[in-house]
Write a protein that holds these residues in place. Structure first.
Motif, PDB file in Angstrom:
ATOM      1  N   GLU A   5       0.842  -1.191   0.000  1.00  0.00           N
ATOM      2  CA  GLU A   5       0.000   0.000   0.000  1.00  0.00           C
ATOM      3  C   GLU A   5       0.880   1.244   0.000  1.00  0.00           C
ATOM      4  O   GLU A   5       1.881   1.296   0.721  1.00  0.00           O
ATOM      5  N   PHE A  43      -2.953   3.879  -2.794  1.00  0.00           N
ATOM      6  CA  PHE A  43      -2.770   2.896  -3.857  1.00  0.00           C
ATOM      7  C   PHE A  43      -2.573   1.515  -3.256  1.00  0.00           C
ATOM      8  O   PHE A  43      -1.836   1.359  -2.269  1.00  0.00           O
ATOM      9  N   GLU A  44      -3.230   0.527  -3.848  1.00  0.00           N
ATOM     10  CA  GLU A  44      -3.021  -0.861  -3.451  1.00  0.00           C
ATOM     11  C   GLU A  44      -2.410  -1.590  -4.633  1.00  0.00           C
ATOM     12  O   GLU A  44      -2.992  -1.638  -5.722  1.00  0.00           O
ATOM     13  N   LEU A  45      -1.223  -2.149  -4.421  1.00  0.00           N
ATOM     14  CA  LEU A  45      -0.499  -2.838  -5.485  1.00  0.00           C
ATOM     15  C   LEU A  45      -0.381  -4.321  -5.151  1.00  0.00           C
ATOM     16  O   LEU A  45      -0.225  -4.689  -3.986  1.00  0.00           O
ATOM     17  N   VAL A  47       2.272  -7.191  -6.105  1.00  0.00           N
ATOM     18  CA  VAL A  47       3.622  -7.232  -6.688  1.00  0.00           C
ATOM     19  C   VAL A  47       4.235  -8.613  -6.492  1.00  0.00           C
ATOM     20  O   VAL A  47       3.771  -9.410  -5.669  1.00  0.00           O
ATOM     21  N   ILE A  51      10.203  -8.321  -5.294  1.00  0.00           N
ATOM     22  CA  ILE A  51      10.412  -6.907  -5.640  1.00  0.00           C
ATOM     23  C   ILE A  51      11.134  -6.224  -4.471  1.00  0.00           C
ATOM     24  O   ILE A  51      10.842  -6.504  -3.303  1.00  0.00           O
ATOM     25  N   ILE A  59       8.944   3.375  -7.784  1.00  0.00           N
ATOM     26  CA  ILE A  59       7.590   3.360  -8.359  1.00  0.00           C
ATOM     27  C   ILE A  59       6.729   4.425  -7.690  1.00  0.00           C
ATOM     28  O   ILE A  59       6.004   5.180  -8.354  1.00  0.00           O
ATOM     29  N   PHE A  63       5.740   7.224 -10.294  1.00  0.00           N
ATOM     30  CA  PHE A  63       4.459   6.871 -10.924  1.00  0.00           C
ATOM     31  C   PHE A  63       3.249   7.228 -10.064  1.00  0.00           C
ATOM     32  O   PHE A  63       2.161   7.406 -10.586  1.00  0.00           O
ATOM     33  N   LEU A  64       3.425   7.309  -8.760  1.00  0.00           N
ATOM     34  CA  LEU A  64       2.255   7.489  -7.900  1.00  0.00           C
ATOM     35  C   LEU A  64       2.181   8.871  -7.270  1.00  0.00           C
ATOM     36  O   LEU A  64       1.095   9.347  -6.952  1.00  0.00           O
TER      37      LEU A  64
END
Lengths: 82, 82
Positions: A5, A43-45, A47, A51, A59, A63-64
């Motif tokens: 998250e 954001f919930e990713l 992966v 990683i 990231i 990106f976020l």
């Protein structure tokens, strides 16, 4: 698969009109126990397990979030059937 | 004063085009280790110490989220100089 998250919030020195609007609405509705509201993004990713923390940090930064006006936190969370 | 965080996410059965756009950008940039991204909202509240869990739940449901399409989690966090 792992779950991550990322919370992105506007830097404290920058105005947050959305948060202020919500705080105003809460006050008008009688919720006087709330003294500050700030709105950000969540954001919930999902992966790969391998990683790296550095990858996740990159990231989030590129990106976020917008590093000029926002800060962020990255949090790995226990898998619980996303 | 206590700190509370509320995360609001779109229900899993509802499309999340913002998350999909970020996932696509990550893939094009070579971040193949990310397999899913969903975007939601993150709120940071400062509240009175004696605010009840029921009050917080009501605030999340009526002021921060749209229960028709979103779910939310309320989390009290240790104070650390917001």
């Amino acid at each position: 698969m792992a779950r991550v998250e990322v919370d992105v919030v506007i830097k404290t020195e920058i105005l947050d009109p959305q948060g202020k609007a919500i705080l105003g609405a809460l006050g008008r509705a009688g919720h006087s126990g709330v003294t500050e509201v700030r709105q950000g993004k969540h954001f919930e990713l999902v992966v790969d397990d391998d990683i790296s923390d550095a990858d996740l940090e990159g990231i989030a930064e590129h990106f976020l979030a917008n590093p000029v006006i926002e800060t962020w936190t990255v949090r790995r969370v226990p898998e619980s059937g996303l």
